[in-house]
Scaffold this active site. Structure first.
Site, mmCIF file in Angstrom:
data_model
loop_
_atom_site.group_PDB
_atom_site.id
_atom_site.type_symbol
_atom_site.label_atom_id
_atom_site.label_comp_id
_atom_site.label_asym_id
_atom_site.label_seq_id
_atom_site.Cartn_x
_atom_site.Cartn_y
_atom_site.Cartn_z
ATOM 1 N N CYS A 296 8.483 -50.440 -45.309
ATOM 2 C CA CYS A 296 9.174 -51.904 -45.183
ATOM 3 C C CYS A 296 8.591 -53.027 -45.837
ATOM 4 O O CYS A 296 9.117 -53.867 -46.529
ATOM 5 C CB CYS A 296 9.260 -52.243 -43.721
ATOM 6 N N HIS B 229 8.444 -43.898 -41.318
ATOM 7 C CA HIS B 229 9.548 -44.424 -42.122
ATOM 8 C C HIS B 229 10.135 -43.463 -42.868
ATOM 9 O O HIS B 229 9.472 -42.782 -43.635
ATOM 10 C CB HIS B 229 9.317 -45.630 -42.883
ATOM 11 N N HIS C 158 11.408 -40.441 -45.307
ATOM 12 C CA HIS C 158 11.444 -40.486 -46.503
ATOM 13 C C HIS C 158 11.558 -39.036 -47.146
ATOM 14 O O HIS C 158 11.148 -38.194 -46.257
ATOM 15 C CB HIS C 158 10.101 -41.221 -47.232
ATOM 16 N N CYS D 261 5.108 -51.517 -41.096
ATOM 17 C CA CYS D 261 5.313 -50.390 -41.695
ATOM 18 C C CYS D 261 5.142 -50.449 -43.418
ATOM 19 O O CYS D 261 5.624 -51.392 -44.091
ATOM 20 C CB CYS D 261 6.738 -49.918 -41.396
ATOM 21 N N GLY E 207 2.617 -33.215 -40.665
ATOM 22 C CA GLY E 207 2.088 -34.105 -41.665
ATOM 23 C C GLY E 207 2.732 -35.334 -41.860
ATOM 24 O O GLY E 207 2.501 -35.833 -42.964
ATOM 25 N N ASP F 288 4.609 -41.738 -55.404
ATOM 26 C CA ASP F 288 3.637 -41.383 -54.513
ATOM 27 C C ASP F 288 2.440 -41.966 -55.006
ATOM 28 O O ASP F 288 1.861 -41.678 -56.116
ATOM 29 C CB ASP F 288 3.624 -40.227 -54.067
ATOM 30 N N HIS G 112 10.438 -36.269 -50.008
ATOM 31 C CA HIS G 112 9.401 -36.274 -51.189
ATOM 32 C C HIS G 112 10.272 -35.455 -52.317
ATOM 33 O O HIS G 112 10.633 -34.468 -51.946
ATOM 34 C CB HIS G 112 8.125 -35.356 -50.880
HETATM 35 P P1 5GP Z 1 4.104 -38.219 -45.182
HETATM 36 O O1 5GP Z 1 2.900 -37.511 -44.985
HETATM 37 O O2 5GP Z 1 4.450 -39.232 -44.225
HETATM 38 O O3 5GP Z 1 5.296 -37.232 -45.604
HETATM 39 O O4 5GP Z 1 4.194 -38.900 -46.714
HETATM 40 C C1 5GP Z 1 3.568 -40.365 -46.994
HETATM 41 C C2 5GP Z 1 3.319 -40.361 -48.360
HETATM 42 O O5 5GP Z 1 3.282 -41.828 -48.666
HETATM 43 C C3 5GP Z 1 2.029 -39.722 -48.652
HETATM 44 O O6 5GP Z 1 2.448 -38.784 -49.870
HETATM 45 C C4 5GP Z 1 1.064 -40.921 -49.301
HETATM 46 O O7 5GP Z 1 0.553 -40.604 -50.436
HETATM 47 C C5 5GP Z 1 2.229 -41.969 -49.742
HETATM 48 N N1 5GP Z 1 1.933 -43.281 -49.446
HETATM 49 C C6 5GP Z 1 1.157 -43.723 -48.587
HETATM 50 N N2 5GP Z 1 0.897 -45.223 -48.442
HETATM 51 C C7 5GP Z 1 1.454 -45.332 -49.729
HETATM 52 C C8 5GP Z 1 1.654 -46.709 -50.546
HETATM 53 O O8 5GP Z 1 1.212 -47.873 -50.231
HETATM 54 N N3 5GP Z 1 2.179 -46.515 -51.685
HETATM 55 C C9 5GP Z 1 3.047 -45.618 -52.174
HETATM 56 N N4 5GP Z 1 3.288 -45.441 -53.431
HETATM 57 N N5 5GP Z 1 2.746 -44.386 -51.483
HETATM 58 C C10 5GP Z 1 2.134 -44.208 -50.291
HETATM 59 ZN ZN ZN Z 2 9.745 -49.002 -42.042
#
Ligand code: 5GP
Ligand code: ZN
Length: 102
Positions: free
Chosen positions: A7, A94, A96, A4, A89, A30, A98
């Site tokens: 993680c 994991h 989170h 992950c 989306g 992000d 935004h």
């Molecule tokens: P999701 O689409 O799962 O709600 O959001 C995941 C977010 O994690 C995306 O906005 C993506 O840009 C961000 N993200 C993915 N990998 C990384 C990373 O390695 N570092 C950081 N800082 N953000 C990440």
């Molecule tokens: Zn995790």
């Protein structure tokens, strides 16, 4: 969880600056910001998504962290977003939240 991204960031296997940290929650910028300020608020415990949350005290902790982060970052007007499931989306499995602020 071994495979992950969040993680790995928490365990310092992937370097990332923490914007905020407490005993249960951490926050990072992000990597692909979709607003002037785009912060991810992440529980230290690996929970796959909102659908897997068992103890909602965790969600309370995350929103308390959001208030602190926003104060620290000078954010007053903002959106929060929780993507849950691929169809909505969610890319990182994991939980989170935004924070998006322009
Ligand atoms: P999701 O689409 O799962 O709600 O959001 C995941 C977010 O994690 C995306 O906005 C993506 O840009 C961000 N993200 C993915 N990998 C990384 C990373 O390695 N570092 C950081 N800082 N953000 C990440
Ligand atoms: Zn995790």
């Amino acid at each position: 969880m071994t495979d992950c991204i969040f993680c790995k960031i928490l365990n310092k296997e992937i370097p990332s600056k923490f914007v905020y940290e407490d005993d249960e929650v951490f926050a990072i910028n992000d990597i692909n910001p979709k607003a002037k300020k785009h912060i991810l608020v992440i529980p230290k415990k690996h929970v796959k998504s909102l659908n897997e949350v068992e103890n909602f005290d965790l969600i309370k902790k995350m929103f308390e962290a959001i208030r602190k982060i926003n104060k620290q970052e000078g954010i007053v007007d903002f959106k929060t977003q929780i993507n849950t499931g691929r169809g909505a989306g969610q890319e990182v499995d994991h939980l989170h939240i935004h924070i998006l602020a322009n």
